[in-house]
Design a protein around this motif. Structure first.
Motif, PDB file in Angstrom:
ATOM      1  N   GLN A   1      44.969  49.468  27.498  1.00  0.00           N
ATOM      2  CA  GLN A   1      46.362  49.714  27.845  1.00  0.00           C
ATOM      3  C   GLN A   1      46.569  49.442  29.333  1.00  0.00           C
ATOM      4  O   GLN A   1      45.617  49.449  30.119  1.00  0.00           O
ATOM      5  CB  GLN A   1      46.743  51.160  27.513  1.00  0.00           C
ATOM      6  CG  GLN A   1      46.657  51.501  26.041  1.00  0.00           C
ATOM      7  CD  GLN A   1      47.603  50.663  25.203  1.00  0.00           C
ATOM      8  OE1 GLN A   1      48.778  50.472  25.566  1.00  0.00           O
ATOM      9  NE2 GLN A   1      47.111  50.138  24.086  1.00  0.00           N
ATOM     10  N   PRO A   2      47.824  49.203  29.767  1.00  0.00           N
ATOM     11  CA  PRO A   2      48.085  48.867  31.176  1.00  0.00           C
ATOM     12  C   PRO A   2      47.543  49.882  32.180  1.00  0.00           C
ATOM     13  O   PRO A   2      47.190  49.524  33.293  1.00  0.00           O
ATOM     14  CB  PRO A   2      49.615  48.785  31.237  1.00  0.00           C
ATOM     15  CG  PRO A   2      50.018  48.425  29.843  1.00  0.00           C
ATOM     16  CD  PRO A   2      49.049  49.123  28.948  1.00  0.00           C
ATOM     17  N   ASP A   3      47.483  51.160  31.804  1.00  0.00           N
ATOM     18  CA  ASP A   3      47.018  52.192  32.728  1.00  0.00           C
ATOM     19  C   ASP A   3      45.532  52.520  32.545  1.00  0.00           C
ATOM     20  O   ASP A   3      45.035  53.506  33.092  1.00  0.00           O
ATOM     21  CB  ASP A   3      47.852  53.464  32.574  1.00  0.00           C
ATOM     22  CG  ASP A   3      47.791  54.033  31.161  1.00  0.00           C
ATOM     23  OD1 ASP A   3      47.376  53.292  30.234  1.00  0.00           O
ATOM     24  OD2 ASP A   3      48.150  55.207  30.975  1.00  0.00           O
ATOM     25  N   GLU A   4      44.820  51.708  31.767  1.00  0.00           N
ATOM     26  CA  GLU A   4      43.400  51.940  31.512  1.00  0.00           C
ATOM     27  C   GLU A   4      42.550  50.871  32.194  1.00  0.00           C
ATOM     28  O   GLU A   4      43.041  49.795  32.562  1.00  0.00           O
ATOM     29  CB  GLU A   4      43.114  51.918  30.004  1.00  0.00           C
ATOM     30  CG  GLU A   4      43.796  53.022  29.226  1.00  0.00           C
ATOM     31  CD  GLU A   4      43.553  52.905  27.727  1.00  0.00           C
ATOM     32  OE1 GLU A   4      43.669  53.924  27.037  1.00  0.00           O
ATOM     33  OE2 GLU A   4      43.268  51.779  27.250  1.00  0.00           O
ATOM     34  N   ILE A   5      41.285  51.189  32.347  1.00  0.00           N
ATOM     35  CA  ILE A   5      40.344  50.202  32.877  1.00  0.00           C
ATOM     36  C   ILE A   5      40.248  49.035  31.892  1.00  0.00           C
ATOM     37  O   ILE A   5      40.132  49.248  30.679  1.00  0.00           O
ATOM     38  CB  ILE A   5      38.953  50.831  33.078  1.00  0.00           C
ATOM     39  CG1 ILE A   5      39.028  51.937  34.131  1.00  0.00           C
ATOM     40  CG2 ILE A   5      37.928  49.775  33.497  1.00  0.00           C
ATOM     41  CD1 ILE A   5      37.738  52.712  34.299  1.00  0.00           C
ATOM     42  N   PRO A   6      40.315  47.789  32.373  1.00  0.00           N
ATOM     43  CA  PRO A   6      40.259  46.645  31.462  1.00  0.00           C
ATOM     44  C   PRO A   6      39.014  46.662  30.569  1.00  0.00           C
ATOM     45  O   PRO A   6      37.924  47.046  31.009  1.00  0.00           O
ATOM     46  CB  PRO A   6      40.230  45.446  32.414  1.00  0.00           C
ATOM     47  CG  PRO A   6      40.873  45.942  33.665  1.00  0.00           C
ATOM     48  CD  PRO A   6      40.477  47.377  33.780  1.00  0.00           C
ATOM     49  N   GLN A   7      39.218  46.289  29.328  1.00  0.00           N
ATOM     50  CA  GLN A   7      38.121  46.129  28.381  1.00  0.00           C
ATOM     51  C   GLN A   7      38.264  44.754  27.744  1.00  0.00           C
ATOM     52  O   GLN A   7      39.258  44.473  27.077  1.00  0.00           O
ATOM     53  CB  GLN A   7      38.153  47.216  27.306  1.00  0.00           C
ATOM     54  CG  GLN A   7      37.757  48.601  27.816  1.00  0.00           C
ATOM     55  CD  GLN A   7      36.302  48.644  28.273  1.00  0.00           C
ATOM     56  OE1 GLN A   7      35.407  48.170  27.585  1.00  0.00           O
ATOM     57  NE2 GLN A   7      36.069  49.200  29.457  1.00  0.00           N
ATOM     58  N   LEU A   8      37.282  43.897  27.996  1.00  0.00           N
ATOM     59  CA  LEU A   8      37.382  42.504  27.561  1.00  0.00           C
ATOM     60  C   LEU A   8      36.685  42.283  26.220  1.00  0.00           C
ATOM     61  O   LEU A   8      35.580  42.773  25.987  1.00  0.00           O
ATOM     62  CB  LEU A   8      36.767  41.585  28.619  1.00  0.00           C
ATOM     63  CG  LEU A   8      37.355  41.689  30.029  1.00  0.00           C
ATOM     64  CD1 LEU A   8      36.671  40.710  30.966  1.00  0.00           C
ATOM     65  CD2 LEU A   8      38.867  41.452  30.003  1.00  0.00           C
ATOM     66  N   ALA A   9      37.375  41.541  25.365  1.00  0.00           N
ATOM     67  CA  ALA A   9      36.826  41.166  24.063  1.00  0.00           C
ATOM     68  C   ALA A   9      37.018  39.670  23.871  1.00  0.00           C
ATOM     69  O   ALA A   9      37.810  39.029  24.577  1.00  0.00           O
ATOM     70  CB  ALA A   9      37.517  41.945  22.946  1.00  0.00           C
TER      71      ALA A   9
END
Length: 241
Positions: free
Chosen positions: A222-230
């Protein structure tokens, strides 16, 4: 002990337990076991996790200094001699014991975790961590690759051990993710950075022997979360020539 032991006394201390001279410890040492595991052509993340966390040491006996790199951060320590080996003390109370076993450097922490390092070839004054990175790039991505699928199909791709890449449409620089933020954001996936003119983006990749599949990286947070790449859309499939 306020001051490190003089080198002459250090040599006497070490002389009782090994035939090595203090200066034999000098130089750059790389985690060859991690490189060999990666060179088998499977998951880079797994190879580094199994044989980490430290990937390179630099030892300077004369100046009583030793430093290590974990692929993301570097730590500088003070080198001193004790009864059996060299001890490196870092800020915060962390310490490592360094010994030589034949031509290999062994580093162990107070918990008993031990790693083995091989002397880097022609490291010279290379920055800390760069000798390991160079050897890893050569072992893991060295040689010529053919674009089997994707834009530029049929072209030959070459990844250099200095971080340049030729043959891929667009990017001319790359960097493998070894540790740190890029690793945590990628989860269990292998990732690399591709750029041109200092503008680039992360990509997810999967290595299976002589086949390298590169995907666009999609941020699932989500925009307010740490990026998680897949892994998103497949970008290229490269096959070893």
């Amino acid at each position: 002990m306020r001051h490190a032991l003089p080198l002459a006394l250090a040599a006497l201390l070490l002389g009782g337990c090994a035939s090595h001279k203090p200066e034999d410890f000098n130089g750059t040492w790389i985690n060859q076991e991690a490189i060999d595991a990666a060179a088998k052509g499977t998951s880079l993340r797994q190879a580094l996790a199994d044989h980490g966390p430290v990937f390179e040491w630099k030892v300077d006996v004369k100046n009583q200094q030793a430093s290590f790199s974990n692929g993301f951060e570097a730590a500088d320590g003070r080198l001193s001699a004790n009864q059996n080996n060299w001890q490196v003390d870092f800020e915060g109370g962390q310490s490592e014991q360094l010994t030589l076993d034949g031509d290999e450097l062994q580093a162990s922490d107070p918990s008993g975790h031990q790693q083995t390092f091989a002397r880097a070839k022609a490291a010279g004054a290379a920055p800390l961590g760069s000798s390991f990175e160079k050897a890893l790039y050569q072992a893991y991505l060295g040689g010529d690759w053919k674009i089997a699928e994707g834009q530029g199909k049929g072209a030959t791709v070459h990844f250099s051990d200095t971080g340049s890449v030729t043959g891929l449409p667009g990017p001319d620089r790359f960097a493998l993710c070894l540790a740190g933020d890029c690793a945590s954001m990628g989860g269990g996936n292998d990732s690399l950075w591709l750029e041109r003119d200092q503008r680039g983006a992360p990509f997810i990749f999967k290595r299976d022997g002589d086949k390298l599949t590169i995907f666009k990286a999609v941020n699932t947070a989500q925009p307010d979360e740490i990026p998680q790449l897949a892994a998103g859309a497949q970008q290229w499939v490269l096959e070893k020539d």
